[in-house]
Design a protein around this motif. Structure first.
Motif, PDB file in Angstrom:
ATOM      1  N   GLN A   1       1.029  -1.344   0.123  1.00 35.63           N
ATOM      2  CA  GLN A   1      -0.274   0.070  -0.329  1.00 35.63           C
ATOM      3  C   GLN A   1       0.301   1.147   0.289  1.00 35.63           C
ATOM      4  OE1 GLN A   1      -2.637   0.531   3.279  1.00 35.63           O
ATOM      5  NE2 GLN A   1      -2.912   2.529   2.776  1.00 35.63           N
TER       6      GLN A   1
ATOM      7  N   VAL B   1       2.250   1.175  -3.195  1.00 41.08           N
ATOM      8  CA  VAL B   1       1.239   2.132  -4.030  1.00 41.08           C
ATOM      9  C   VAL B   1       0.922   3.526  -3.978  1.00 41.08           C
ATOM     10  CG1 VAL B   1      -1.204   2.273  -4.616  1.00 41.08           C
ATOM     11  CG2 VAL B   1      -0.053  -0.367  -4.700  1.00 41.08           C
TER      12      VAL B   1
ATOM     13  N   SER C   1       0.947   6.619  -6.371  1.00 44.73           N
ATOM     14  CA  SER C   1       0.199   7.928  -6.936  1.00 44.73           C
ATOM     15  C   SER C   1       0.846   8.949  -7.068  1.00 44.73           C
ATOM     16  CB  SER C   1      -0.367   7.112  -6.284  1.00 44.73           C
ATOM     17  OG  SER C   1      -1.153   7.773  -4.879  1.00 44.73           O
TER      18      SER C   1
ATOM     19  N   THR D   1      -7.159  -5.321  -4.930  1.00 44.48           N
ATOM     20  CA  THR D   1      -6.665  -4.442  -5.822  1.00 44.48           C
ATOM     21  C   THR D   1      -6.026  -3.850  -5.300  1.00 44.48           C
ATOM     22  OG1 THR D   1      -9.088  -4.058  -3.567  1.00 44.48           O
ATOM     23  CG2 THR D   1      -8.068  -2.228  -3.753  1.00 44.48           C
TER      24      THR D   1
ATOM     25  N   ASP E   1      -4.264  -4.349  -8.632  1.00 46.73           N
ATOM     26  CA  ASP E   1      -5.047  -3.283  -8.868  1.00 46.73           C
ATOM     27  C   ASP E   1      -4.863  -1.856  -9.471  1.00 46.73           C
ATOM     28  OD1 ASP E   1      -6.951  -5.497 -10.875  1.00 46.73           O
ATOM     29  OD2 ASP E   1      -8.351  -5.029  -9.924  1.00 46.73           O
ATOM     30  N   SER E   2      -4.515  -1.420  -8.322  1.00 52.44           N
ATOM     31  CA  SER E   2      -3.854  -0.412  -7.889  1.00 52.44           C
ATOM     32  C   SER E   2      -2.712   0.042  -8.424  1.00 52.44           C
ATOM     33  CB  SER E   2      -4.508   0.586  -6.424  1.00 52.44           C
ATOM     34  OG  SER E   2      -5.196   0.204  -5.681  1.00 52.44           O
ATOM     35  N   TRP E   3      -2.197  -0.613  -8.190  1.00 52.95           N
ATOM     36  CA  TRP E   3      -0.420  -0.715  -8.950  1.00 52.95           C
ATOM     37  C   TRP E   3      -0.201  -0.481 -10.183  1.00 52.95           C
ATOM     38  CZ3 TRP E   3       3.791   1.006  -6.816  1.00 52.95           C
ATOM     39  CH2 TRP E   3       5.085   0.405  -7.053  1.00 52.95           C
TER      40      TRP E   3
ATOM     41  N   GLU F   1      -8.358   8.330  -5.554  1.00 53.30           N
ATOM     42  CA  GLU F   1      -9.438   7.849  -5.106  1.00 53.30           C
ATOM     43  C   GLU F   1      -8.396   5.781  -5.408  1.00 53.30           C
ATOM     44  OE1 GLU F   1     -10.879   7.217  -9.696  1.00 53.30           O
ATOM     45  OE2 GLU F   1     -12.408   9.448  -9.161  1.00 53.30           O
ATOM     46  N   THR F   2      -7.146   5.844  -5.904  1.00 54.10           N
ATOM     47  CA  THR F   2      -7.095   4.934  -5.552  1.00 54.10           C
ATOM     48  C   THR F   2      -6.344   4.460  -3.440  1.00 54.10           C
ATOM     49  OG1 THR F   2      -4.917   4.880  -7.321  1.00 54.10           O
ATOM     50  CG2 THR F   2      -4.298   3.592  -5.477  1.00 54.10           C
TER      51      THR F   2
ATOM     52  N   ILE G   1      -8.259   1.148  -1.655  1.00 56.24           N
ATOM     53  CA  ILE G   1      -7.170   0.677  -0.600  1.00 56.24           C
ATOM     54  C   ILE G   1      -7.824   0.654   0.983  1.00 56.24           C
ATOM     55  CG2 ILE G   1      -5.005   0.322   0.361  1.00 56.24           C
ATOM     56  CD1 ILE G   1      -4.090   1.251  -2.993  1.00 56.24           C
TER      57      ILE G   1
END
Length: 186
Positions: free
Chosen positions: A77, A80, A84, A139, A142-144, A157-158, A162
């Motif tokens: 997390q 990510v 981001s 999640t 997908d976020s990565w 949003e990311t 998470i």
């Protein structure tokens, strides 16, 4: 009369000896039965204690592995979120999919032990916690992919996605622990 007295004395002596033997045998039988009941109770108590120990070990092993799985998710997390926000790069991923799969399979083994030793409702909680932890990793991956794509995803949003997935996983873990405590107290 002398003969009758001798016969009666002999019969009385034999009856006394047999009666004494019979009383002694009954007393020994009762003592043996009492000792056998005591031994059975001891075996039952030891068996219950062993089962409780195995059950507790299964719970602790599951919770330990779940914590490792969720801790790895926390590191991911961070990577990510950093990515981001424009910090870090695509090589910051802290775990490969293979490593995460290994962690998941180890976690699944611990769930199997819980399934064997725990009541159905506790096993269901362990399954739910595992499922939410797996969703958290989905999640995260997908976020990565989204933050490293050609059009980076919105950081807010990311992070929100998470956090929601992480909250569900930790809440499921908490419910599992509460269920165990209720079971052990009851």
């Amino acid at each position: 009369m002398n003969v009758w007295f001798s016969v009666i004395s002999a019969v009385t002596a034999l009856a006394g000896a047999w009666g004494g033997q019979w009383i002694s045998a009954r007393r020994d039988d009762r003592r043996w039965e009492r000792e056998q009941r005591r031994e059975d109770l001891r075996w039952d108590r030891d068996e219950r204690r062993d089962r409780r120990d195995r059950t507790l070990r299964a719970y602790v092993d599951f919770l330990t592995k779940l914590r490792q799985y969720l801790s790895a998710a926390t590191k991911m997390q961070t990577a990510v979120v950093n990515r981001s926000m424009g910090a870090g790069n695509e090589h910051d991923v802290v775990a490969s999919e293979h490593e995460v799969d290994l962690l998941y399979h180890e976690l699944a083994e611990k769930v199997a032990a819980v399934e064997v030793f725990a009541p159905l409702e506790i096993y269901a909680r362990a399954e739910a916690a595992t499922s939410f932890a797996r969703e958290l990793w989905g999640t995260l991956w997908d976020s990565w992919a989204a933050v490293n794509g050609p059009e980076p995803a919105n950081a807010d949003e990311t992070v929100a996605a998470i956090k929601a997935a992480k909250r569900k996983a930790w809440e499921a873990r908490t419910v599992f622990v509460e269920q165990i405590r209720e079971y052990l107290d009851g």
